[in-house]
Design a protein around this motif. Structure first.
Motif, PDB file in Angstrom:
ATOM      1  N   THR A  98       1.065  -0.870   0.209  1.00  0.00           N
ATOM      2  CA  THR A  98       0.210   0.179   0.075  1.00  0.00           C
ATOM      3  C   THR A  98       0.964   0.965  -0.035  1.00  0.00           C
ATOM      4  O   THR A  98       0.376   2.191  -0.895  1.00  0.00           O
ATOM      5  N   LEU A  99       2.249   1.010   0.289  1.00  0.00           N
ATOM      6  CA  LEU A  99       3.019   2.777   0.421  1.00  0.00           C
ATOM      7  C   LEU A  99       4.185   2.363  -0.547  1.00  0.00           C
ATOM      8  O   LEU A  99       4.853   1.148  -1.011  1.00  0.00           O
ATOM      9  N   GLY A 100       4.570   3.706  -1.327  1.00  0.00           N
ATOM     10  CA  GLY A 100       5.399   3.621  -2.212  1.00  0.00           C
ATOM     11  C   GLY A 100       7.051   3.761  -2.048  1.00  0.00           C
ATOM     12  O   GLY A 100       6.680   3.539  -0.498  1.00  0.00           O
ATOM     13  N   LEU A 101       7.627   3.414  -2.782  1.00  0.00           N
ATOM     14  CA  LEU A 101       9.036   3.235  -1.995  1.00  0.00           C
ATOM     15  C   LEU A 101       9.466   4.333  -0.606  1.00  0.00           C
ATOM     16  O   LEU A 101       9.396   5.957  -1.684  1.00  0.00           O
ATOM     17  N   GLY A 102       9.787   4.397   0.475  1.00  0.00           N
ATOM     18  CA  GLY A 102      10.494   5.275   1.081  1.00  0.00           C
ATOM     19  C   GLY A 102       8.725   6.513   1.205  1.00  0.00           C
ATOM     20  O   GLY A 102       9.257   7.529   2.128  1.00  0.00           O
ATOM     21  N   GLU A 103       7.736   5.724   1.393  1.00  0.00           N
ATOM     22  CA  GLU A 103       6.529   6.423   1.879  1.00  0.00           C
ATOM     23  C   GLU A 103       6.360   6.130   3.162  1.00  0.00           C
ATOM     24  O   GLU A 103       6.522   5.048   3.557  1.00  0.00           O
ATOM     25  N   PHE A 126       9.439  -1.925   8.393  1.00  0.00           N
ATOM     26  CA  PHE A 126       8.699  -1.668   9.118  1.00  0.00           C
ATOM     27  C   PHE A 126       9.450   0.040   8.981  1.00  0.00           C
ATOM     28  O   PHE A 126       9.065   1.133   8.941  1.00  0.00           O
ATOM     29  N   ARG A 127      10.835  -0.388   9.335  1.00  0.00           N
ATOM     30  CA  ARG A 127      11.323   0.809   9.724  1.00  0.00           C
ATOM     31  C   ARG A 127      11.536   2.023   8.591  1.00  0.00           C
ATOM     32  O   ARG A 127      11.357   2.723   8.755  1.00  0.00           O
ATOM     33  N   GLN A 128      11.056   0.931   6.867  1.00  0.00           N
ATOM     34  CA  GLN A 128      11.072   2.141   5.970  1.00  0.00           C
ATOM     35  C   GLN A 128      10.072   3.206   6.268  1.00  0.00           C
ATOM     36  O   GLN A 128      10.164   3.998   5.548  1.00  0.00           O
ATOM     37  N   HIS A 129       9.058   2.293   6.488  1.00  0.00           N
ATOM     38  CA  HIS A 129       7.418   2.848   6.091  1.00  0.00           C
ATOM     39  C   HIS A 129       6.816   3.575   7.456  1.00  0.00           C
ATOM     40  O   HIS A 129       6.032   4.580   7.291  1.00  0.00           O
ATOM     41  N   ALA A 130       7.348   3.150   8.568  1.00  0.00           N
ATOM     42  CA  ALA A 130       7.091   4.223   9.893  1.00  0.00           C
ATOM     43  C   ALA A 130       7.430   5.628  10.589  1.00  0.00           C
ATOM     44  O   ALA A 130       8.888   5.300  10.218  1.00  0.00           O
TER      45      ALA A 130
END
Length: 308
Positions: A98-103, A126-130
């Motif tokens: 559901t989320l883009g790269l780095g979003e 998780f760490r990329q998106h939260a």
């Protein structure tokens, strides 16, 4: 038919596929490109549980809600499909779908949803998106020992009886006046409105018996202290003072272990089902996190800015 608290238009439905191949039902609300909020519900609940938060936030956020495996429209897992590892896998799969790269997004987890976030805290996805987290009416360990559903003094007997009550295999049956009274005592504050008790009862009774029992066994032996300490991002904690399933002692303990706790909110007289019992307070905490860590202003704030 899946129960709903209110009627909400779904902008998009999709299926995320977890690491073991389990499909997860995902609902996305709000405008494309808007700042993202991800909602993870608790044991025996479903996306419907977040209806009030979705309605309030979807005007200016992209709100992503998913059914945990074995709940709502996500199928009951097979043997070996119940674990905190599976919960973490599932959340990573939803974020990736559901989320883009780095979003980045604000993540809110209620009860088992909060435990899901703790379980996933060390994962790369998780760490990329939260960006920030709300832990709502949850705990990281000693769930049976601290629960006050059984009105006895703390100790081995109370823990054993709590395990028996929460881990019962018997079907819940239809929603009745008696079943609503029992559910209210165990999960909600004494002043909860009848319509909110009814809504929670219909959600909980819709959970498949197999899934309810399977997850109860995972929760009985839960120990996510390491995952809690891996949450190295801003985390707000919220709990009701009348919560019998995850009493405030859990929230206070978590606040002491979190690397970056932004504060603990204790809602007087509220039970375990805080997103339904006190929807405005829960939504306000999510909004505060999006404003602070995603730079999102509410519609009212934007209007005030324009008028100034």
């Amino acid at each position: 038919m899946r129960p709903r608290l209110i009627s909400l238009p779904v902008s998009r439905e999709l299926t995320a596929v977890s690491a073991d191949g389990s499909p997860l039902h995902v609902e996305v609300y709000g405008p494309e490109g808007a700042p993202a909020v991800v909602l993870a519900h608790g044991w025996t609940c479903s996306t419907t549980f977040w209806a009030e938060q979705i309605r309030a936030l979807a005007a200016d956020h992209r709100v992503i809600a998913y059914d945990q495996r074995g709940h709502g429209r996500s199928p009951v897992p097979g043997p070996g499909g119940y674990s905190t590892t599976a919960l973490a896998d599932d959340l990573e799969a939803v974020l990736a779908a559901t989320l883009g790269l780095g979003e980045r997004a604000v993540l809110a987890g209620h009860s088992m949803g909060g435990m899901t976030i703790m379980a996933a805290a060390g994962r790369p996805g998780f760490r990329q998106h939260a960006a920030a987290v709300l832990l709502c009416s949850t705990g990281s360990t000693r769930l049976l020992a601290e629960a006050t559903v059984v009105p006895l003094r703390p100790g081995g007997l109370r823990s054993r009886l709590t395990r028996a009550v929460l881990g019962a295999k018997a079907p819940l049956g239809p929603v009745t006046a008696v079943s609503k009274k029992i559910l209210k005592y165990a999960t909600m504050g004494p002043g909860s409105a009848p319509d909110r008790v009814d809504a929670c009862a219909r959600i909980v009774h819709a959970c498949p018996r197999t899934s309810r029992y399977g997850w109860s066994q995972v929760l009985a032996g839960l120990d996510l202290g390491a995952g809690l300490r891996e949450l190295r991002l801003p985390v707000a904690v919220l709990v009701g003072t009348a919560d019998r399933l995850t009493p405030a002692v859990h929230s206070r303990a978590m606040a002491g272990e979190l690397p970056h706790c932004t504060g603990v909110v204790e809602l007087a007289g509220m039970g375990h089902m805080t997103p339904v019992e006190a929807p405005e307070a829960v939504t306000a905490q999510i909004r505060e996190l999006t404003l602070t860590y995603l730079g999102v202003k509410s519609g009212d704030q934007e209007k005030e800015k324009e008028q100034a």
